[in-house]
Design a protein around this motif. Sequence first.
Motif, mmCIF file in Angstrom:
data_model
loop_
_atom_site.group_PDB
_atom_site.id
_atom_site.type_symbol
_atom_site.label_atom_id
_atom_site.label_comp_id
_atom_site.label_asym_id
_atom_site.label_seq_id
_atom_site.Cartn_x
_atom_site.Cartn_y
_atom_site.Cartn_z
ATOM 1 N N ILE A 92 0.823 -1.209 0.000
ATOM 2 C CA ILE A 92 0.000 0.000 0.000
ATOM 3 C C ILE A 92 0.860 1.263 0.000
ATOM 4 O O ILE A 92 0.409 2.339 -0.420
ATOM 5 N N THR A 96 0.243 5.479 -0.598
ATOM 6 C CA THR A 96 -0.034 6.303 0.589
ATOM 7 C C THR A 96 1.216 6.950 1.167
ATOM 8 O O THR A 96 1.092 7.813 2.044
ATOM 9 N N ARG A 99 2.209 7.868 5.288
ATOM 10 C CA ARG A 99 1.049 8.290 6.081
ATOM 11 C C ARG A 99 0.369 7.069 6.711
ATOM 12 O O ARG A 99 0.380 5.984 6.132
ATOM 13 N N GLY A 100 -0.267 7.290 7.849
ATOM 14 C CA GLY A 100 -1.098 6.250 8.431
ATOM 15 C C GLY A 100 -2.381 6.127 7.619
ATOM 16 O O GLY A 100 -2.878 7.117 7.082
ATOM 17 N N VAL A 101 -2.892 4.917 7.504
ATOM 18 C CA VAL A 101 -4.103 4.688 6.713
ATOM 19 C C VAL A 101 -5.179 4.126 7.634
ATOM 20 O O VAL A 101 -5.039 3.021 8.155
ATOM 21 N N ALA A 102 -6.252 4.903 7.809
ATOM 22 C CA ALA A 102 -7.337 4.480 8.694
ATOM 23 C C ALA A 102 -8.317 3.619 7.913
ATOM 24 O O ALA A 102 -9.296 4.105 7.368
ATOM 25 N N LEU A 103 -8.021 2.329 7.847
ATOM 26 C CA LEU A 103 -8.849 1.409 7.059
ATOM 27 C C LEU A 103 -9.642 0.500 7.975
ATOM 28 O O LEU A 103 -9.076 -0.147 8.864
ATOM 29 N N ARG A 104 -10.939 0.427 7.752
ATOM 30 C CA ARG A 104 -11.775 -0.557 8.442
ATOM 31 C C ARG A 104 -11.976 -1.778 7.547
ATOM 32 O O ARG A 104 -11.523 -1.777 6.409
ATOM 33 N N ALA A 107 -12.986 -1.951 3.714
ATOM 34 C CA ALA A 107 -11.991 -1.240 2.915
ATOM 35 C C ALA A 107 -10.708 -2.060 2.792
ATOM 36 O O ALA A 107 -10.041 -2.028 1.752
ATOM 37 N N ALA A 111 -9.130 -3.195 -0.765
ATOM 38 C CA ALA A 111 -7.740 -2.925 -1.155
ATOM 39 C C ALA A 111 -7.019 -4.218 -1.515
ATOM 40 O O ALA A 111 -6.226 -4.248 -2.478
ATOM 41 N N LEU B 99 -5.450 2.902 -6.412
ATOM 42 C CA LEU B 99 -5.951 2.149 -5.256
ATOM 43 C C LEU B 99 -6.876 3.067 -4.463
ATOM 44 O O LEU B 99 -6.415 3.887 -3.661
ATOM 45 N N GLU B 101 -8.516 2.920 -1.876
ATOM 46 C CA GLU B 101 -8.372 2.962 -0.414
ATOM 47 C C GLU B 101 -7.255 3.906 0.018
ATOM 48 O O GLU B 101 -7.161 4.253 1.204
#
Lengths: 245, 142
Positions: A92, A96, A99-104, A107, A111, B99, B101
């Motif tokens: 990922i 990105t 950066r931190g990725v706030a994925l639930r 999502a 991805a 992507l 996301e």
Amino acid sequence: MSDPRVSIIQHRLQSVTTILAFASGKGGVGKSCCSATAALLLAKAGRKVGLLDLDFHGASAHLILGIDPHLPQEEGGILPFEAAFGLRYMGITPFTGERGVALRGDAVTDAIRELLAVVVWGSLDLLVIDMPPGIGEAILDVSRYVPRVRVALVSSASTLSLRIMERLSEVLNAGRVHPAGCILNMVRDDQTTPTPLPPDRGLTLLGKIPYTPEIEDEIGKPEELVEGRFAAFLAPALEALIATS
Amino acid sequence: MHEWALAESVAATIRNEMAGHSGATLHAVNLVFGELQNIDRGIFEDGLATMLDDVPHDRDAVRIIVEPVRFRCNVCGHQWGFDQVDGLTDEHREAIHFLPEAAHAFVHCPSCSSADCQVTKGRGITLASIELNEPQPRQEAQ
């Protein structure tokens, strides 16, 4: 409504001979170091190898490989990056950055499906997948969508880590993705290692890696990492894992 | 292009569907493109046309609608669209195109600034339906 990406995943991986996923019940057991070092060792040995980092919340494979991935190139899909020894990498981070990725949950699944559907690995001898810890979307999706995946479980030698690994093993077995074995990491010299799992669980011990603090100095230096003590202990476990294929 | 990989997935789904309907032709494939992914429609359609070259299909069988993206904050419940997303660079947009996301690294709630948001509509590509022309049954000779 249906998701067309699912239809292409098997085709996308059909030229990959062996797929190895490194998973764990608990975090912090050295799974990313195991998967990245394993991929580098195999690539250094002349194999065509890919490394897919699916630990979106804790993406770190690129740091171990010492690369700073940016937006990828396209050619009939998304092309992986080339790291040391010709190792192909995707995760990922190219999208990105740091950066931190706030994925639930959903999502995360989206991805994973996207990367499996659009990354063009080409012909590979082995694809190594660095999984996030736990029994969550990633391991369930990989079990479901990645054909022929072989899962190596990584644990520290602590009782807590081993117990959670046992739960993960049970979930995988229920899904008919039988773990190929386990690797015990960060084993202290004076530590009496408990039997990883009762023999009737069918989980074999692939190898033990002692606590190797010097690996910190090898992060980001793949040429040094593959020559280090951690890699030396991982190598026979990796051979044992591949022999189970 | 990346759109070709997505077109390939749609073509594979159509072929899988038609495999169970011997003699059928493709009447329509109804696709929804999420605004968030910003798929290049022309490149996608060219790719899909190439991949379906050997599949008998009606003219204008590929039907695409674009669904606007909606974000929802999991903390305060605020909902908003792409036009209310500030600060995206071209590089961020390109990352989200590859992507979707990746948006979760760049988009924060405009009301409470939380990063804990979800995309409720308009993410990426969805196949709404495939419509086939089934072969007509033969008339029995009188």
